[in-house]
Design a protein around this motif. Structure first.
Motif, mmCIF file in Angstrom:
data_model
loop_
_atom_site.group_PDB
_atom_site.id
_atom_site.type_symbol
_atom_site.label_atom_id
_atom_site.label_comp_id
_atom_site.label_asym_id
_atom_site.label_seq_id
_atom_site.Cartn_x
_atom_site.Cartn_y
_atom_site.Cartn_z
ATOM 1 N N HIS A 119 -9.970 -0.438 2.065
ATOM 2 C CA HIS A 119 -9.078 0.484 1.671
ATOM 3 C C HIS A 119 -8.790 0.224 0.805
ATOM 4 C CE1 HIS A 119 -7.203 0.546 5.098
ATOM 5 N NE2 HIS A 119 -5.727 1.543 4.458
ATOM 6 N N ASN A 120 -7.538 -1.062 0.682
ATOM 7 C CA ASN A 120 -5.649 -1.434 -0.228
ATOM 8 C C ASN A 120 -6.573 -2.840 -0.830
ATOM 9 O OD1 ASN A 120 -5.389 -2.980 2.116
ATOM 10 N ND2 ASN A 120 -4.225 -1.346 2.492
ATOM 11 N N SER A 174 -13.280 2.855 0.684
ATOM 12 C CA SER A 174 -12.102 3.901 1.370
ATOM 13 C C SER A 174 -13.442 3.837 3.390
ATOM 14 C CB SER A 174 -12.527 5.307 0.291
ATOM 15 O OG SER A 174 -11.635 6.362 0.767
ATOM 16 N N ASP A 199 0.704 -1.032 -0.206
ATOM 17 C CA ASP A 199 0.070 0.082 0.025
ATOM 18 C C ASP A 199 0.695 0.677 -0.408
ATOM 19 O OD1 ASP A 199 -2.014 1.149 0.359
ATOM 20 O OD2 ASP A 199 -3.113 0.681 1.956
ATOM 21 N N LYS A 215 -5.189 3.719 -5.760
ATOM 22 C CA LYS A 215 -4.818 2.296 -5.518
ATOM 23 C C LYS A 215 -5.219 0.743 -5.685
ATOM 24 C CE LYS A 215 -5.410 3.362 -0.974
ATOM 25 N NZ LYS A 215 -4.873 3.417 0.342
#
Length: 438
Positions: A320-321, A420, A171, A351
């Protein structure tokens, strides 16, 4: 100055454009100008690709329930900036937030006069404010979540007693590197001389980088997940999960905790070990009964957070990743294997949305793609096009509030908001102000 005006001003310093200023020179100078408040209390430092927020919160709860006055610093916030700075689980008040800023403003302005390169960033300012607030509150220990990476993160001027690295996956690769080893090097930068180091469940190659760093700086003790501490007999029930913990000095059977998600097993296990290590370092006794009290209602907002809204079952998860999306997939299949599931999803442009969309498409029966309220979320249409490659049951609604209302208008067993933390925060803000139909 009102809080809203101060927040606007702080964002104008670059946070609204997410201009990350890594490096310790500015925060080091700013902290010295305000009296190096971070040196007035003991501290625990937590980094990791995923899990660091949950671990920071769990450690803080356990120590607080064991009679300590605990300062907690986390990021990002979901709704209010005051969520970032807490003492004994309570957010700093809006009045205190403004007062603390006013106390250090003159030193910030002095640094600003030296030029943009020397001007403290949004995150450096809030970090200094946390240091100062914890000093004023006379906390026994400050528990700090790294903002980004570790080595060059503003929080890294603390001389931590315990360092925790929860996990290593890819990330922020433009900033931290595109290999697990490079990312591990950045995370390992929080290890200090005479540290007690706690390692979560980390693959051997990045772990080797971390252990080499620990040896280089002469960390006092190293405790590894699966070797020095672990948990077994995992049981999963919404808001009522359970495990058996085998730790450094303690064993706890049938420990109940509220935080959902398969990933929270490792986070809780790591948190317990980190708390043990801290207590051990200072010759303190950990009350198992107080640990049980602390963990019974432990959850981390926005991480497989289950709630019910007007009879509708909802899960908020800021996956979020890629690693977090994979964890979400496991958790959904475990908790809701047969139920119909619809999701509102927003993913930031930077991402790995190609792979994330493939995972999400396999999990949900219907998907509504929306925009993320961030400068890094300018192209939701591209993400929508990526979803269309993997599922036919997807639609695009650019406005998040309209997307949320559409989500709740659908018939489903479970409703999800994910992709997110910024999207989650916006939805929670809209819900709190009744700007979406509930």
């Amino acid at each position: 100055m009102e809080l809203a005006n101060l927040v606007d001003y702080l964002y104008q310093r670059g946070a609204a454009n997410f201009k990350v200023k890594l490096g310790l020179e500015r925060i080091d100078e700013l902290s010295k100008r305000i009296g190096s408040p971070q040196n007035t209390f003991k501290s625990i430092h937590i980094t990791g690709t995923n899990g660091k927020g949950s671990v920071t919160t769990a450690i803080s709860r356990i120590l607080r329930f064991n009679g300590m006055k605990v300062g907690t610093y986390i990021s990002p916030h979901l709704v209010s900036i005051t969520e970032r700075i807490k003492v004994n689980g309570e957010n700093i008040s809006e009045k205190e937030f403004v007062e603390i800023y006013n106390e250090i403003e003159e030193e910030i302005k002095t640094m600003d006069l030296k030029g943009e390169e020397y001007a403290p960033s949004f995150f450096e300012i809030t970090t200094a404010m946390a240091f100062k607030y914890f000093e004023k509150q006379k906390v026994d220990v400050g528990v700090f979540e790294v903002g980004l990476g570790g080595r060059l993160d503003a929080t890294n001027i603390i001389n931590s007693d315990v360092s925790v690295i929860t996990s290593i996956s890819k990330d922020h690769i433009k900033t931290l590197g595109d290999t697990l080893e490079a990312i591990a090097y950045e995370k390992a930068g929080i290890i200090k001389k005479n540290n007690f180091l706690i390692l979560g469940n980390i693959d051997e190659s990045p772990k080797k980088v971390i252990l080499n760093k620990a040896k280089e700086v002469n960390a006092e003790k190293i405790y590894e997940h699966g070797k020095d501490f672990y948990s077994i007999n995992h049981r999963y029930f919404i808001n009522n999960n359970m495990l058996d913990y085998h730790g450094l000095n303690y064993e706890i059977k049938d420990l109940i905790f509220g935080a959902n998600g398969t990933f929270q097993i490792e986070n809780v296990t790591t948190s317990l070990a980190a708390t043990e290590a801290f207590m051990q370092k200072f010759g303190k006794t950990l009350s198992i009964e107080k640990v049980r009290e602390a963990m019974a209602n432990f959850y981390w907002e926005g991480r497989f957070e289950y709630t019910e809204i007007n009879g509708k079952k909802m899960v908020f998860d800021g996956a979020h990743n890629l690693a977090a999306a994979q964890q979400l997939e496991k958790s959904v299949n475990l908790y809701f294997p047969t139920q119909k599931k619809i999701a509102l999803i927003g993913i930031l442009d930077d991402k790995d949305y190609e792979k994330m969309s493939q995972i999400f498409a396999s999990v949900f029966d219907k998907i509504i793609v929306t925009s993320v309220p961030s400068e890094r979320g300018r192209h939701p249409e591209l993400i929508y096009e990526e979803f269309k490659k993997h599922t036919k049951n997807v639609e695009f609604i650019k406005d998040p509030s309209e997307g949320f209302n559409k989500l709740l208008s659908e018939k489903s067993d479970i409703y999800f908001v994910t992709g997110s933390l910024y999207l989650l925060g916006k939805m929670k803000e809209l819900m709190s102000t009744n700007l979406v139909a509930l």
